[in-house]
Scaffold this motif. Structure first.
Motif, PDB file in Angstrom:
ATOM      1  N   THR A   1       0.842  -1.192   0.000  1.00 22.11           N
ATOM      2  CA  THR A   1       0.000   0.000   0.000  1.00 22.11           C
ATOM      3  C   THR A   1       0.878   1.244   0.000  1.00 22.11           C
ATOM      4  N   TYR A   2       0.550   2.179  -0.880  1.00 21.61           N
ATOM      5  CA  TYR A   2       1.333   3.410  -1.016  1.00 21.61           C
ATOM      6  C   TYR A   2       0.377   4.607  -0.998  1.00 21.61           C
ATOM      7  N   LEU A   3       0.806   5.666  -0.327  1.00 19.92           N
ATOM      8  CA  LEU A   3       0.036   6.900  -0.288  1.00 19.92           C
ATOM      9  C   LEU A   3       0.858   7.996  -0.958  1.00 19.92           C
ATOM     10  N   ALA A   4       0.352   8.482  -2.086  1.00 18.94           N
ATOM     11  CA  ALA A   4       1.030   9.558  -2.815  1.00 18.94           C
ATOM     12  C   ALA A   4       0.269  10.853  -2.596  1.00 18.94           C
ATOM     13  N   SER A   5       0.988  11.932  -2.316  1.00 23.46           N
ATOM     14  CA  SER A   5       0.366  13.245  -2.195  1.00 23.46           C
ATOM     15  C   SER A   5       1.125  14.220  -3.086  1.00 23.46           C
ATOM     16  N   PHE A   6       0.379  15.130  -3.726  1.00 25.54           N
ATOM     17  CA  PHE A   6       0.992  16.093  -4.648  1.00 25.54           C
ATOM     18  C   PHE A   6      -0.005  17.223  -4.889  1.00 25.54           C
ATOM     19  N   THR A   7       0.500  18.320  -5.415  1.00 23.05           N
ATOM     20  CA  THR A   7      -0.356  19.469  -5.721  1.00 23.05           C
ATOM     21  C   THR A   7      -0.438  19.653  -7.233  1.00 23.05           C
ATOM     22  N   VAL A   8      -1.606  20.072  -7.686  1.00 22.29           N
ATOM     23  CA  VAL A   8      -1.808  20.342  -9.115  1.00 22.29           C
ATOM     24  C   VAL A   8      -2.604  21.635  -9.247  1.00 22.29           C
ATOM     25  N   ASP A   9      -2.513  22.213 -10.416  1.00 20.63           N
ATOM     26  CA  ASP A   9      -3.240  23.450 -10.708  1.00 20.63           C
ATOM     27  C   ASP A   9      -4.151  23.183 -11.901  1.00 20.63           C
ATOM     28  N   THR A  10      -5.385  22.803 -11.617  1.00 19.22           N
ATOM     29  CA  THR A  10      -6.357  22.501 -12.657  1.00 19.22           C
ATOM     30  C   THR A  10      -7.730  22.928 -12.171  1.00 19.22           C
ATOM     31  N   SER A  11      -8.587  23.296 -13.090  1.00 15.08           N
ATOM     32  CA  SER A  11      -9.873  23.884 -12.722  1.00 15.08           C
ATOM     33  C   SER A  11     -10.972  22.854 -12.503  1.00 15.08           C
ATOM     34  N   SER A  12     -10.722  21.593 -12.826  1.00 10.75           N
ATOM     35  CA  SER A  12     -11.757  20.565 -12.724  1.00 10.75           C
ATOM     36  C   SER A  12     -11.304  19.471 -11.765  1.00 10.75           C
ATOM     37  N   ASP A  13     -12.151  18.426 -11.632  1.00 11.76           N
ATOM     38  CA  ASP A  13     -11.723  17.261 -10.870  1.00 11.76           C
ATOM     39  C   ASP A  13     -10.434  16.716 -11.482  1.00 11.76           C
ATOM     40  N   VAL A  14      -9.622  16.071 -10.660  1.00 12.51           N
ATOM     41  CA  VAL A  14      -8.274  15.698 -11.079  1.00 12.51           C
ATOM     42  C   VAL A  14      -8.273  14.271 -11.647  1.00 12.51           C
ATOM     43  N   GLN A  15      -7.958  14.169 -12.933  1.00 16.24           N
ATOM     44  CA  GLN A  15      -7.792  12.867 -13.576  1.00 16.24           C
ATOM     45  C   GLN A  15      -6.344  12.416 -13.374  1.00 16.24           C
ATOM     46  N   VAL A  16      -6.177  11.246 -12.759  1.00 16.59           N
ATOM     47  CA  VAL A  16      -4.839  10.754 -12.417  1.00 16.59           C
ATOM     48  C   VAL A  16      -4.605   9.402 -13.071  1.00 16.59           C
ATOM     49  N   SER A  17      -3.382   9.197 -13.538  1.00 19.16           N
ATOM     50  CA  SER A  17      -2.964   7.908 -14.089  1.00 19.16           C
ATOM     51  C   SER A  17      -1.735   7.425 -13.332  1.00 19.16           C
ATOM     52  N   ALA A  18      -1.734   6.143 -12.971  1.00 20.32           N
ATOM     53  CA  ALA A  18      -0.598   5.540 -12.267  1.00 20.32           C
ATOM     54  C   ALA A  18      -0.001   4.438 -13.129  1.00 20.32           C
ATOM     55  N   ARG A  19       1.327   4.455 -13.293  1.00 19.79           N
ATOM     56  CA  ARG A  19       2.072   3.391 -13.987  1.00 19.79           C
ATOM     57  C   ARG A  19       2.991   2.740 -12.958  1.00 19.79           C
ATOM     58  N   VAL A  20       2.793   1.434 -12.738  1.00 18.15           N
ATOM     59  CA  VAL A  20       3.503   0.745 -11.663  1.00 18.15           C
ATOM     60  C   VAL A  20       4.209  -0.495 -12.212  1.00 18.15           C
ATOM     61  N   TYR A  21       5.481  -0.652 -11.828  1.00 20.72           N
ATOM     62  CA  TYR A  21       6.227  -1.879 -12.069  1.00 20.72           C
ATOM     63  C   TYR A  21       6.307  -2.654 -10.756  1.00 20.72           C
ATOM     64  N   ASP A  22       5.948  -3.944 -10.792  1.00 18.98           N
ATOM     65  CA  ASP A  22       6.153  -4.743  -9.596  1.00 18.98           C
ATOM     66  C   ASP A  22       7.592  -5.246  -9.566  1.00 18.98           C
ATOM     67  N   LEU A  23       7.939  -6.046  -8.567  1.00 19.56           N
ATOM     68  CA  LEU A  23       9.313  -6.510  -8.426  1.00 19.56           C
ATOM     69  C   LEU A  23       9.714  -7.491  -9.517  1.00 19.56           C
ATOM     70  N   ARG A  24       8.737  -7.959 -10.315  1.00 15.81           N
ATOM     71  CA  ARG A  24       9.027  -8.874 -11.421  1.00 15.81           C
ATOM     72  C   ARG A  24       9.168  -8.125 -12.739  1.00 15.81           C
ATOM     73  N   ASP A  25       9.145  -6.784 -12.679  1.00 20.83           N
ATOM     74  CA  ASP A  25       9.226  -5.920 -13.858  1.00 20.83           C
ATOM     75  C   ASP A  25       7.986  -5.998 -14.737  1.00 20.83           C
ATOM     76  N   ILE A  26       6.875  -6.438 -14.194  1.00 20.28           N
ATOM     77  CA  ILE A  26       5.604  -6.419 -14.916  1.00 20.28           C
ATOM     78  C   ILE A  26       4.979  -5.045 -14.734  1.00 20.28           C
ATOM     79  N   LEU A  27       4.599  -4.432 -15.851  1.00 21.34           N
ATOM     80  CA  LEU A  27       4.012  -3.095 -15.839  1.00 21.34           C
ATOM     81  C   LEU A  27       2.502  -3.191 -15.837  1.00 21.34           C
TER      82      LEU A  27
END
Length: 256
Positions: free
Chosen positions: A220-246
């Motif tokens: 489990t990971y908790l990411a926090s960051f700030t953005v400057d956008t006028s609408s709801d925030v569309q987020v995309s996450a790209r994750v590699y596991d320890l087996r290098d599977i994306l």
């Protein structure tokens, strides 16, 4: 808990495919050597040898599935899974010290899997990279024959969700939770990169967004960051596991 900052993984698809192909060659060679030594050392207990050989060969099919899925998820061709399994089957057929070995397989082809591979990255809040195949392993020894039917399902899944709060300077503070799973068990990430959408453009999230990632050590990971956008925030996450599977997933963060 420990904090770390996300880094953007360079696009090295061509190099990765070469490395993955080399890894398969090494895997097949090491399997041949291992099984030869295993069968030679246990020649006095032939039935035990057959059992150990079967276990070693089953593990080799799993390793090949993992390596192939890592290749495909990083822009490789789906056909690589069957090609690698065919190479492995041929290598098994040359293991005469262990007895005559035959490996037959069928990769999944249905509404979810194509050529044994499933990349489901468009469902909101969840992303799946998976490879599935059924196997029949037959070993004919001098005194004992064995046949084993089994399936191998390699699946990396991420689940993401988040919300934002408004800051005084009209920016949004986003908190995003990301969970990683291998075969439905909690797993660790090797690398993760986040993006947000602004005016139709996906923008990498980095230190300029005050990015902070808390790793809870249990997938489990908790990411926090700030953005400057006028609408709801569309987020995309790209994750590699320890087996290098994306694996990739998108979600919409609303005000919480």
């Amino acid at each position: 808990m420990k904090k770390r900052r996300s880094n953007v993984r360079a696009n090295s698809t061509g190099q990765f495919l070469i490395i993955a192909a080399l890894a398969i060659a090494i895997l097949i060679s090491s399997t041949t050597i291992y099984v030869y030594e295993l069968s030679r050392e246990t020649s006095n207990v032939h039935s035990c040898s057959i059992t150990n050989v079967a276990l070693a060969l089953k593990q080799s099919t799993t390793n090949t599935m993992v390596s192939s899925l890592a290749n495909v998820s990083n822009s490789g061709e789906k056909a690589i899974l069957e090609e690698n399994l065919n190479s492995l089957s041929h290598a098994f057929g040359n293991l005469h010290e262990a007895g005559m070995c035959y490996l037959c397989f069928t990769v999944a082809n249905d509404s979810r899997y194509d050529s044994g591979v499933r990349l489901s990255w468009n469902t909101s809040g969840i992303g799946v990279s998976s490879a599935y195949a059924n196997f029949t392993l037959k070993i004919h020894g001098m005194t004992t024959n064995t046949a084993v039917d089994y399936a191998v399902n390699i699946t990396t899944t991420i689940m993401i969700n988040g919300s934002y709060t408004m800051l005084e300077d009209e920016k949004k503070l986003v908190e995003l939770t990301c969970q990683v799973f291998n075969e439905r068990e909690h797993a660790l990430a090797k690398n993760m990169t986040f993006f947000y959408e602004n005016l139709g453009i996906w923008i990498p999230i980095n230190s300029s967004n005050n990015l902070s990632i808390i790793d809870y050590g249990d997938g489990t990971y908790l990411a926090s960051f700030t953005v400057d956008t006028s609408s709801d925030v569309q987020v995309s996450a790209r994750v590699y596991d320890l087996r290098d599977i994306l694996v990739q997933a998108n979600t919409t963060c609303t005000e919480g």
